[in-house]
Design a protein around this motif. Structure first.
Motif, mmCIF file in Angstrom:
data_model
loop_
_atom_site.group_PDB
_atom_site.id
_atom_site.type_symbol
_atom_site.label_atom_id
_atom_site.label_comp_id
_atom_site.label_asym_id
_atom_site.label_seq_id
_atom_site.Cartn_x
_atom_site.Cartn_y
_atom_site.Cartn_z
ATOM 1 N N GLY A 239 -19.686 6.185 10.559
ATOM 2 C CA GLY A 239 -19.064 5.402 9.150
ATOM 3 C C GLY A 239 -18.841 6.667 8.418
ATOM 4 O O GLY A 239 -19.084 7.751 8.453
ATOM 5 N N TYR A 240 -18.269 6.071 7.333
ATOM 6 C CA TYR A 240 -18.242 7.136 6.083
ATOM 7 C C TYR A 240 -18.778 6.543 4.766
ATOM 8 O O TYR A 240 -18.691 5.196 4.586
ATOM 9 N N LEU A 241 -19.008 7.389 4.009
ATOM 10 C CA LEU A 241 -19.539 7.030 2.474
ATOM 11 C C LEU A 241 -18.800 7.917 1.484
ATOM 12 O O LEU A 241 -18.808 9.327 1.777
ATOM 13 N N GLY B 237 0.806 -1.259 -0.130
ATOM 14 C CA GLY B 237 -0.008 -0.017 0.069
ATOM 15 C C GLY B 237 0.863 1.342 0.047
ATOM 16 O O GLY B 237 2.100 0.974 -0.470
ATOM 17 N N LEU B 238 0.306 2.345 0.523
ATOM 18 C CA LEU B 238 1.153 3.777 0.290
ATOM 19 C C LEU B 238 2.301 3.418 1.240
ATOM 20 O O LEU B 238 3.441 4.022 0.714
ATOM 21 N N VAL B 239 2.223 3.059 2.422
ATOM 22 C CA VAL B 239 3.494 3.132 3.431
ATOM 23 C C VAL B 239 4.525 1.907 2.922
ATOM 24 O O VAL B 239 5.618 1.955 2.818
ATOM 25 N N TYR C 167 -7.918 14.302 11.169
ATOM 26 C CA TYR C 167 -6.769 15.430 10.986
ATOM 27 C C TYR C 167 -6.034 15.354 9.772
ATOM 28 O O TYR C 167 -4.864 16.002 9.612
ATOM 29 N N GLY C 168 -6.495 14.421 9.016
ATOM 30 C CA GLY C 168 -5.753 14.300 7.591
ATOM 31 C C GLY C 168 -4.712 13.937 7.915
ATOM 32 O O GLY C 168 -3.596 14.378 6.994
ATOM 33 N N GLN C 169 -4.110 13.045 8.895
ATOM 34 C CA GLN C 169 -2.753 12.893 9.040
ATOM 35 C C GLN C 169 -2.331 11.269 9.012
ATOM 36 O O GLN C 169 -1.317 10.920 9.041
#
Ligand code: FAD
Ligand code: EGU
Length: 469
Positions: free
Chosen positions: A196-198, A20-22, A316-318
């Motif tokens: 939750g998120y959508l 993945g990203l990391v 926090y977008g972190q």
């Protein structure tokens, strides 16, 4: 010849589990040092995949992530495909929009496409001759005594693999971490939040963005919140956050429209009624988990980084930025301790755990704060107060998000400094209030008003005319 790249004289094998990203960034770091790098990723190669199932479509990249990319020469490439966001745009329920800059002119964050970022990092890792990619390789388990890893390969066959160092970058539900949990004195906690998120797509209009692209758009509504980040194809990806029980209440397209009319009316024409009715039911709402653990290493054989070590809620977008900074910090310690794993691994845990725990706490704190009382008025008010204090005392008061987003101040130091600033502000307020009280009293004594000469009805009219807001 690239003189930055060492020859592959260093023959130690580093297995990076998770591409993945990391994981992909870590592959670049270890390859650059000349290790024999093997990446194992359970999914197929996303560069060939038609549909990419990700956890979110775009992400906010900020200073820490950029610094980590820079170290492997990838900053410019990624930044050139990112969309700068210089301010937030706060959308009120009545449709009013207010912009609040992140900082000075050069201070902005970038909206980047997760799939593209992942692809670019994988391709970069592959430019090193000492890197080998193994896609369709899912780690089943590994033996913490011998270090032997068991993978399920593309044909469903089991493969046993050994390495000198295992770097677990396999995300929030890490299979590598499972062996850590069996060890004595390993601390672990995980918390699912009730939200939750959508994700919803806001299409382009007449070939252009339908809202201003230079912004991170926010609709703060306490329990409900929506955020939109721009994409290169001139669409926006909107992320709706709300409690699962609220998601469950909306079962028909008409109910969804009714809900949006109440809370996010300005977005309905931009997303489109029919698209909204469909998009909303495309995927179920996704859960968000916060994971904290320590230490991050097991013996001199294995270390975990990124979400595998610290999944944080996205408020926090972190998450990615912290994971990228993990790679950078590990690299710095590798320099300091001459790549001696038996010294580097414990030092990495010692240095990094307090900071990753700090960002996990900050993100959770912000989630609780936003849901408790952040509507658009409160959000605007707080950011203006922060900015005002920073302007009058630029060296003393630095907003917390500034330290987190635009500096490499260690996360735990940022929290300390934030508490200290709070004290300074409170003392300042106390001193100001005391001075006002003393000054006022003095003036009253020195020049007592002659109340008896002012008629009572006059006083009443004066009082009524006094409207502070
Ligand atoms: P992942 O991205 O999860 O990658 C893990 C990889 O390991 C995957 O490719 C997976 O297939 C592979 N894998 C898993 N198990 C195995 C196995 N057993 N064997 C082999 N491979 C395996 N962060 C930001 O910085 N900014 C943002 O704006 C932001 N917004 C976000 C919004 C949302 C809604 C969410 C949920 C997260 C957000 N994040 C953001 C956080 C960010 O997505 C994560 O922190 C980041 O993806 C972590 O990267 P990772 O490589 O550690 O894990
Ligand atoms: C959430 C989901 C605004 C992307 C935190 C700010 C986020 C992002 C904020 C997502 C908010 C919240 C900050 C940045 C960023 C703000 C920040 C949150 C990107 C305190 C793709 N947050 N996010 N704070 O200050 O520091 O603008 O999904 F609404 S970027 Cl929750 Cl800077």
């Amino acid at each position: 010849m690239d003189y930055n790249r060492r020859s592959s004289s260093n023959k130690k094998v580093v297995a990076v589990v998770g591409g993945g990203l990391v994981g992909a960034l870590n592959a670049c770091y270890f390859a650059k040092r000349g290790f024999q790098v093997e990446v194992f990723e359970s999914r197929e190669d996303i560069r060939n995949a038609k549909i990419v199932k990700g956890r979110s479509i775009n992400l906010a990249l900020s200073h820490r992530g950029r610094q980590a990319l820079k170290q492997v020469g990838m900053e410019d490439k990624i930044v050139s495909k990112g969309i700068p966001m210089h301010s937030r745009m706060i959308h009120s329920r009545n449709g009013k929009q207010s912009a609040i800059p992140y900082g000075k002119k050069g201070q902005y964050i970038l909206s980047v496409d997760r799939a593209n970022l992942n692809k670019e990092l994988l391709s970069e890792a592959e430019t090193y001759p000492n890197t080998k990619m193994n896609f369709d390789h899912k780690l089943l388990d590994w033996n913490a005594e011998t270090g032997a890893m068991t993978f399920i390969g593309p044909e469903g066959t089991k493969e046993e693999i050994q390495a000198d160092l295992i770097v677990g970058c396999d995300g929030a539900f890490s299979a590598i971490r499972k062996q850590f949990l069996r060890r004595s004195r390993f601390n672990y906690s995980q918390t699912y939040i009730p939200h939750g998120y959508l994700e919803l797509t806001m299409p382009s209009q007449n070939g252009d963005f339908s809202m201003k692209p230079d912004f991170l758009h926010i609709w703060p509504r306490n329990t409900f919140m929506m955020i939109a980040l721009p994409n290169l194809d001139k669409t926006f990806t909107c992320t709706l956050f709300m409690p699962f029980e609220e998601f469950e209440k909306l079962t028909t397209g008409d109910q969804v429209i009714e809900f949006f009319e109440k809370y996010f009316p300005d977005t309905i024409p931009l997303i489109g009624v029919e698209a909204l009715k469909k998009d909303y039911f495309r995927l179920p709402a996704q859960a968000m988990v916060s994971v904290k653990c320590s230490p991050y290493h097991l013996g001199n054989m294995c270390v975990i980084m990124g979400d595998a070590a610290h999944a944080v809620v996205p408020f926090y977008g972190q998450g990615m930025n912290a994971g990228f900074e993990d790679c950078l910090v590990f690299n710095e310690i590798m320099d300091q301790l001459n790549e001696d794993f038996s010294a580097v691994l414990p030092e990495y845990s010692r240095v990094r755990v307090p900071d990753d725990h700090a960002i996990a706490d900050l993100a959770m704190y912000n989630y609780v704060e936003m849901r408790a009382h952040v509507n658009s008025k409160w959000f605007l008010f707080r950011k203006h107060v922060d900015n005002f204090l920073h302007i009058i005392m630029p060296r003393t008061i630095i907003p917390l998000y500034t330290m987190v987003t635009f500096t490499r101040t260690r996360y735990h130091e940022a929290i300390k400094r934030w508490h200290w600033q709070d004290k300074v502000i409170n003392h300042g307020l106390l001193i100001t209030a005391t001075a006002a009280l003393l000054g006022g009293t003095y003036l009253l004594i020195k020049h007592p008003p002659n109340i008896s000469q002012i008629p009572v009805d006059h006083l009443w009219t004066r009082l009524q005319a006094f409207k502070p807001f």
